[in-house]
Design a protein around this motif. Structure first.
Motif, PDB file in Angstrom:
ATOM      1  N   GLN A  71     -66.781  62.208 -59.713  1.00 52.24           N
ATOM      2  CA  GLN A  71     -66.984  63.654 -59.806  1.00 52.24           C
ATOM      3  C   GLN A  71     -65.723  64.422 -59.397  1.00 52.24           C
ATOM      4  OE1 GLN A  71     -70.270  65.028 -57.439  1.00 52.24           O
ATOM      5  NE2 GLN A  71     -70.331  67.042 -58.414  1.00 52.24           N
ATOM      6  N   VAL A  72     -64.963  63.853 -58.505  1.00 52.04           N
ATOM      7  CA  VAL A  72     -63.708  64.473 -58.072  1.00 52.04           C
ATOM      8  C   VAL A  72     -62.533  64.007 -58.929  1.00 52.04           C
ATOM      9  CG1 VAL A  72     -62.089  64.736 -56.144  1.00 52.04           C
ATOM     10  CG2 VAL A  72     -64.553  64.661 -55.706  1.00 52.04           C
ATOM     11  N   LEU A 102     -62.262  62.585 -62.131  1.00 49.79           N
ATOM     12  CA  LEU A 102     -62.136  62.844 -63.564  1.00 49.79           C
ATOM     13  C   LEU A 102     -61.540  64.213 -63.879  1.00 49.79           C
ATOM     14  CD1 LEU A 102     -65.430  61.193 -64.888  1.00 49.79           C
ATOM     15  CD2 LEU A 102     -63.101  60.272 -64.906  1.00 49.79           C
ATOM     16  N   PRO A 103     -61.965  65.308 -63.211  1.00 48.42           N
ATOM     17  CA  PRO A 103     -61.307  66.600 -63.470  1.00 48.42           C
ATOM     18  C   PRO A 103     -59.834  66.608 -63.071  1.00 48.42           C
ATOM     19  CG  PRO A 103     -63.432  66.925 -62.409  1.00 48.42           C
ATOM     20  CD  PRO A 103     -63.144  65.464 -62.328  1.00 48.42           C
ATOM     21  N   ILE A 104     -59.488  65.882 -61.999  1.00 50.28           N
ATOM     22  CA  ILE A 104     -58.091  65.814 -61.587  1.00 50.28           C
ATOM     23  C   ILE A 104     -57.262  65.103 -62.658  1.00 50.28           C
ATOM     24  CG2 ILE A 104     -56.496  64.829 -59.904  1.00 50.28           C
ATOM     25  CD1 ILE A 104     -58.611  65.212 -57.783  1.00 50.28           C
ATOM     26  N   ARG A 105     -57.814  64.022 -63.203  1.00 52.72           N
ATOM     27  CA  ARG A 105     -57.097  63.310 -64.270  1.00 52.72           C
ATOM     28  C   ARG A 105     -56.887  64.205 -65.484  1.00 52.72           C
ATOM     29  NH1 ARG A 105     -60.330  57.537 -64.419  1.00 52.72           N
ATOM     30  NH2 ARG A 105     -59.447  56.601 -62.500  1.00 52.72           N
ATOM     31  N   LEU A 106     -57.881  65.006 -65.820  1.00 55.13           N
ATOM     32  CA  LEU A 106     -57.745  65.905 -66.969  1.00 55.13           C
ATOM     33  C   LEU A 106     -56.647  66.934 -66.714  1.00 55.13           C
ATOM     34  CD1 LEU A 106     -58.968  66.587 -69.756  1.00 55.13           C
ATOM     35  CD2 LEU A 106     -60.425  68.261 -68.578  1.00 55.13           C
ATOM     36  N   GLU A 107     -56.598  67.440 -65.490  1.00 51.31           N
ATOM     37  CA  GLU A 107     -55.548  68.398 -65.144  1.00 51.31           C
ATOM     38  C   GLU A 107     -54.176  67.739 -65.203  1.00 51.31           C
ATOM     39  OE1 GLU A 107     -52.858  70.240 -62.013  1.00 51.31           O
ATOM     40  OE2 GLU A 107     -53.958  68.351 -61.841  1.00 51.31           O
ATOM     41  N   HIS A 142     -57.293  59.537 -69.704  1.00 49.00           N
ATOM     42  CA  HIS A 142     -57.803  60.578 -68.816  1.00 49.00           C
ATOM     43  C   HIS A 142     -58.800  61.473 -69.556  1.00 49.00           C
ATOM     44  CE1 HIS A 142     -54.952  59.094 -66.103  1.00 49.00           C
ATOM     45  NE2 HIS A 142     -53.984  59.980 -66.243  1.00 49.00           N
ATOM     46  N   VAL A 143     -58.447  61.836 -70.802  1.00 55.05           N
ATOM     47  CA  VAL A 143     -59.314  62.706 -71.600  1.00 55.05           C
ATOM     48  C   VAL A 143     -60.586  61.962 -72.002  1.00 55.05           C
ATOM     49  CG1 VAL A 143     -59.460  64.121 -73.678  1.00 55.05           C
ATOM     50  CG2 VAL A 143     -57.292  63.938 -72.446  1.00 55.05           C
ATOM     51  N   PHE A 203     -62.872  61.632 -69.048  1.00 50.16           N
ATOM     52  CA  PHE A 203     -63.530  62.898 -68.700  1.00 50.16           C
ATOM     53  C   PHE A 203     -64.705  63.175 -69.639  1.00 50.16           C
ATOM     54  CE2 PHE A 203     -64.014  67.511 -69.073  1.00 50.16           C
ATOM     55  CZ  PHE A 203     -64.152  67.867 -67.741  1.00 50.16           C
ATOM     56  N   GLY A 261     -67.382  60.503 -68.878  1.00 52.82           N
ATOM     57  CA  GLY A 261     -67.867  60.538 -67.504  1.00 52.82           C
ATOM     58  C   GLY A 261     -67.688  59.228 -66.767  1.00 52.82           C
TER      59      GLY A 261
END
Length: 325
Positions: free
Chosen positions: A170-171, A173-178, A238-239, A242, A245
């Motif tokens: 939850q923490v 995956l969004p960091i990888r996308l960024e 990463h994408v 995300f 999930g």
């Protein structure tokens, strides 16, 4: 020999066997160059070499992991730390390649403004920012790996950086996308624009020799191979992760290709600077004289002279000063 060894270790071993001596030789060559004259592109290339050497220093851990059927049999704290170093080196390299592309483009496209505004001090400040930005972002991966208490208490696990709890994902995956957008997409788009513009300027100028044009194309080709072959597969994961999930099953295999840039970077140095080529040749000739390869010294020297009959190379600080644009 396990299937994991057969699939993963050849790339690691090739990168280590060829990348380490090439980068050590490049490191020594740049130290020699700095004693004579310091120019902006040399500072960038020197830091690219440093980043590659850091990656290569931790590559044996990946070789041992692959030889153990991708099971982590070392103390677990080495796993996230070594990967943090690996990720940091990759993103430092992507930014440095971008900086080199921008520097080359400005030098040939705006030579007078480039000579007036681009100073070694500014380059050094930019490099410090690159190291800090990349390292701090990738250190988040190390922190997240210990985010869940049940995993933080483990001293040894069977799989390195592949199994995450729902809380960690939850923490993470969004960091990888960024990271995908900030540390890969932006450098890739800037590099693409500057590389195309650089080649266009070099190819369309009638007074630039064919050898210089070919060196410009070679520089851009190696740079784009680095981005597309070495950096893109892992960043695309990463994408995909995300969206799904979860970690894509091929993610760690994509990481393999990112190590290969440590072998490609020294090749790019030859296209960036003819003065580097000359000093590099001197180092090689010195080594050959100290070994049994000394008999081939004259042949290598003759080949180099034939390929560099022109008074100047692709060093834009020399080329475009003479041509006055």
């Amino acid at each position: 020999i396990t299937p994991y060894w057969g699939q993963n270790n050849p790339i690691y071993i090739i990168t280590f066997v060829f990348g380490l001596p090439l980068n050590i030789l490049a490191f020594v060559t740049f130290l020699r160059k700095f004693k004579q004259k310091v120019i902006s592109v040399d500072i960038l290339l020197f830091n690219l070499t440093l980043s590659d050497l850091v990656l290569l220093a931790f590559l044996p851990f990946r070789i041992v992991e692959a030889a153990s059927e991708m099971e982590w049999r070392m103390p677990y704290f080495i796993c996230p730390f070594s990967l943090c170093v690996h990720f940091s080196s990759n993103y430092i390299n992507s930014f440095l390649l971008t900086a080199i592309s921008v520097e080359r483009y400005l030098a040939v496209g705006f030579p007078l403004r480039y000579k007036r505004l681009v100073k070694p001090l500014y380059i050094i400040v930019g490099i410090v920012c690159i190291w800090i930005l990349s390292t701090t972002h990738c250190s988040i991966f190390y922190i997240v790996d210990h985010f869940a208490p049940e995993k933080a208490n483990k001293t040894n696990v069977s799989i390195c950086y592949s199994q995450f709890s729902p809380v960690q994902l939850q923490v993470l995956l969004p960091i990888r996308l960024e990271v995908f957008f900030l540390l890969f997409c932006i450098p890739f788009m800037v590099t693409t624009f500057c590389s195309i513009s650089f080649v266009h300027i070099m190819v369309t100028q009638p007074f630039i020799s064919r050898k210089r044009k070919l060196r410009a194309i070679g520089l851009v080709t190696v740079t784009m191979i680095n981005f597309i072959l070495c950096f893109m597969p892992y960043n695309v994961s990463h994408v995909v992760g995300f969206i799904q999930g979860d970690n894509p099953p091929w993610r760690m295999h994509a990481l393999l290709f990112s190590t290969f840039n440590a072998t490609l970077d020294p090749i790019m140095f030859y296209f960036c600077s003819v003065s580097y080529q000359k000093m590099h040749l001197e180092d090689l000739l010195y080594i050959m004289n100290k070994t049994r390869l000394g008999a081939h010294r004259d042949n290598c020297l003759e080949l180099f002279k034939k390929d560099h009959e022109e008074p100047h190379g692709l060093d834009v600080t020399e080329d475009y000063k003479d041509h006055g644009f």
